[in-house]
Design an enzyme around this catalytic site. Structure first.
Site, PDB file in Angstrom:
ATOM      1  N   GLY A 146       4.102  11.622  59.904  1.00 29.31           N
ATOM      2  CA  GLY A 146       4.896  12.649  60.548  1.00 29.31           C
ATOM      3  C   GLY A 146       6.350  12.659  60.142  1.00 29.31           C
ATOM      4  O   GLY A 146       7.160  13.357  60.769  1.00 29.31           O
ATOM      5  N   SER A 147       6.727  11.928  59.098  1.00 29.49           N
ATOM      6  CA  SER A 147       8.140  11.855  58.699  1.00 29.49           C
ATOM      7  C   SER A 147       8.567  13.018  57.813  1.00 29.49           C
ATOM      8  O   SER A 147       9.761  13.207  57.573  1.00 29.49           O
ATOM      9  CB  SER A 147       8.415  10.541  57.968  1.00 29.49           C
TER      10      SER A 147
ATOM     11  N   LYS B 202       6.737  13.811  54.674  1.00 30.08           N
ATOM     12  CA  LYS B 202       6.362  13.577  53.269  1.00 30.08           C
ATOM     13  C   LYS B 202       5.741  14.828  52.646  1.00 30.08           C
ATOM     14  O   LYS B 202       6.056  15.180  51.511  1.00 30.08           O
ATOM     15  CB  LYS B 202       5.376  12.411  53.172  1.00 30.08           C
ATOM     16  N   SER B 203       4.847  15.474  53.370  1.00 26.57           N
ATOM     17  CA  SER B 203       4.176  16.657  52.829  1.00 26.57           C
ATOM     18  C   SER B 203       5.167  17.776  52.561  1.00 26.57           C
ATOM     19  O   SER B 203       5.031  18.524  51.582  1.00 26.57           O
ATOM     20  CB  SER B 203       3.086  17.148  53.792  1.00 26.57           C
ATOM     21  N   THR B 204       6.162  17.887  53.419  1.00 29.30           N
ATOM     22  CA  THR B 204       7.185  18.914  53.216  1.00 29.30           C
ATOM     23  C   THR B 204       7.994  18.615  51.961  1.00 29.30           C
ATOM     24  O   THR B 204       8.355  19.523  51.199  1.00 29.30           O
ATOM     25  CB  THR B 204       8.118  18.990  54.437  1.00 29.30           C
TER      26      THR B 204
ATOM     27  N   ASP C  87       0.834  -1.195   0.000  1.00 21.32           N
ATOM     28  CA  ASP C  87       0.000   0.000   0.000  1.00 21.32           C
ATOM     29  C   ASP C  87       0.871   1.246   0.000  1.00 21.32           C
ATOM     30  O   ASP C  87       2.013   1.232   0.488  1.00 21.32           O
ATOM     31  CB  ASP C  87      -0.902   0.032   1.234  1.00 21.32           C
TER      32      ASP C  87
END
EC number: 2.7.1.24
Length: 556
Positions: A339-340, A342-344, A150
């Site tokens: 509380g380790s 993670k969010s920071t 083709d």
């Protein structure tokens, strides 16, 4: 009389052949020329056989004494002879009898009505003047063509340079002694890793420019396929297809028939192609044509009788699509004990302009009035854990989850799939970036690292005295509440042991920001290494496949 320059044969019926069928007569007469019985039948049915100057298109026609017979392909008049035009040809092999070309996508095989552009035949006539009808005795419009690709299919095509070679190769194709394997990129992943497709193909009942699998009136069509690789999230797969028949659009029709049309094929996969082109990522620009490549061919040389085998690496557009499918963002999961920090870490990554996802933030939105989580909890528990505005009373729900393990698991079973879905949407939205991060406290406990939701996991390690001291107080958590959260997760030693790298949070905020930069450098390096490994795998795949296909062809 045989006339090489016209490509036709002439005979006069003798007394001993009176009553012989037309097709059987010509099959016998042309057996030594390399013209197959199938070719004779095709010529007759196409109106290329005459008796006493009149066209006879029935093979069962009975001959009479002294009939004058002619058969063979009619040559084009001079004005219909294809023109020699300069053009790019990628020659894989050539000798005095044949040429093997790696045809580029976008090039039509031979001139045809409605095809104004220069074709492969035009380019061949410029490079090989001996193929012209006047010298070779071959068809003026299609000299040397024994099979076709083709226009938008790339790959290997064998062309004869003289009529004798064309006849022998045509007979080999008709008798299916030529081994051909194609590579295709198809939508999704076939349920079976390999299989055969035996489905007759004919003209589409309502769309005459298309072919289709038909119940009645179709011609035998058989293909075997094998899945070689599937991209992330199953968007598309690389498959090898060996065809045992050569029907028009066979692979495109067969793969669409089993629900996996070729990427870029707007004819046989119109819905899938439309969705693909509406994508909001870079993949929408990849797959500009049907992703089909004639990769491998093995045939008998018409003159030397030697078995020749050739293969050709797919062109850049297919390689770019495969690499684009693979080049998803590196999905990094972030875990750590409650509380380790993670969010920071997530906030630090955001400041550095890296895409981030927070499961806690996702849950908070789900619990808002009108959120899916709030609605589901209200449906299950009534107003027991809902505020007047319909949002979730998180304090009340948490207290109940602490008192009842069964209730906690039930709530988790409702909420976690929603968070997983939100995270999948997040990664999908950022697939064109190098790295994206998702902080999910219970990622390991939920098995995300084993089921492919993330590629790697980074753990945040924090000294126990910091985690249960200042960091706990900053979050407003009591020791009892922190202990409850701890009890719902793996022990820190097990959690960090399952991680691919560890971020240390044992110093100042500045130290932690430096650690997040180290995390991103590590993740970026992993992204680069992963893509390099895939590119190397692709480079090594083609010769390995060629060797496999050659062995399979020998057994066939």
């Amino acid at each position: 009389m045989d006339n090489k320059n016209t490509g036709r044969w002439e005979r006069t019926v003798s007394a001993q052949d009176i009553g012989t069928r037309l097709d059987k007569f010509w099959a016998r007469e042309l057996a030594e020329t390399g013209v197959s019985r199938g070719k004779v039948k095709s010529w007759i049915e196409s109106g290329l056989a005459t008796v006493n100057g009149e066209v006879v298109d029935k093979g069962k026609y009975k001959l009479a004494g002294f009939d004058t017979l002619e058969i063979g392909e009619l040559q084009s008049s001079g004005e219909d002879t294809a023109e020699a035009i300069p053009g790019d040809l990628k020659i894989v092999y050539e000798d005095d009898n044949i040429v093997v070309v790696d045809k580029a996508a976008g090039v039509t095989t031979h001139p045809a009505p409605g095809e104004p552009d220069a074709t492969l035949v035009n380019y061949l006539l410029h490079s090989y003047p001996d193929m012209a009808s006047a010298e070779s005795g071959m068809d003026g419009q299609r000299p040397g063509i024994v099979h076709r690709l083709d226009k938008d299919t790339s790959g290997l095509i064998v062309v004869a340079r003289n009529e004798a070679g064309r006849l022998r190769l045509s007979a080999d194709f008709a008798e299916r002694s030529v081994d051909k394997v194609y590579l295709a990129v198809v939508h999704g992943r076939p349920k079976k890793a390999e299989g055969g497709i035996d489905a007759p193909i004919g003209r589409h009942p309502t769309r005459k420019t298309r072919m289709a699998v038909v119940e009645k009136g179709g011609r035998e069509a058989r293909s075997d396929y094998r899945v070689l690789w599937t991209g992330p999230r199953g968007l598309a797969s690389l498959v090898a297809v060996r065809i045992h028949t050569g029907r028009t659009h066979q692979i495109r029709v067969h793969m669409a028939h089993i629900g996996h049309p070729l990427v870029g094929d707007a004819t046989y996969g119109s819905q899938e192609d439309a969705v693909w082109k509406r994508r909001d990522d870079k993949l929408a620009q990849l797959g500009p044509r049907q992703m089909l490549h004639a990769f491998h061919i093995s045939f008998t040389h018409p003159q030397t009788k030697e078995r020749l085998t050739f293969w050709q690496t797919p062109p850049e557009d297919i390689l770019s699509l495969l690499q684009g499918l693979y080049r998803e963002c590196l999905r990094v999961g972030i875990v750590g004990m409650p509380g380790s920090g993670k969010s920071t870490v997530v906030n630090s990554l955001r400041k550095q302009a890296h895409p981030t996802f927070s499961a806690d933030e996702s849950v908070a939105k789900l619990y808002e009035a009108g959120g899916d989580g709030a609605d589901m909890i209200a449906q299950r528990f009534g107003n027991q854990f809902s505020h007047e505005d319909g949002s979730v009373d998180k304090a009340k729900l948490f207290s109940a989850m602490c008192d009842s393990e069964n209730l906690r698991r039930e709530v988790m079973d409702m909420v976690h799939p929603m968070v997983r879905h939100e995270c999948e949407l997040f990664f999908r939205a950022h697939r064109d970036t190098s790295v994206a991060y998702a902080e999910v406290p219970l990622l390991l406990e939920g098995g995300w690292h084993k089921t492919g939701q993330v590629d790697v996991v980074a753990g945040v390690r924090c000294p126990e005295e910091m985690r249960t001291g200042d960091l706990r107080r900053q979050r407003g958590l009591s020791r009892e509440m922190l202990a409850v959260f701890d009890s719902w997760q793996w022990p820190e030693q097990d959690k960090l042991a399952a991680c691919d790298m560890v971020v240390e949070n044992s110093g100042s905020l500045e130290d932690l920001e430096q650690e997040t930069r180290r995390l991103h450098e590590w993740a970026t390096a992993r992204f680069t290494e992963r893509n390099a490994e895939f590119a190397k795998w692709l480079d090594e795949l083609w010769p390995r496949l060629a060797q496999e296909f050659a062995g399979e062809g020998d057994k066939a």
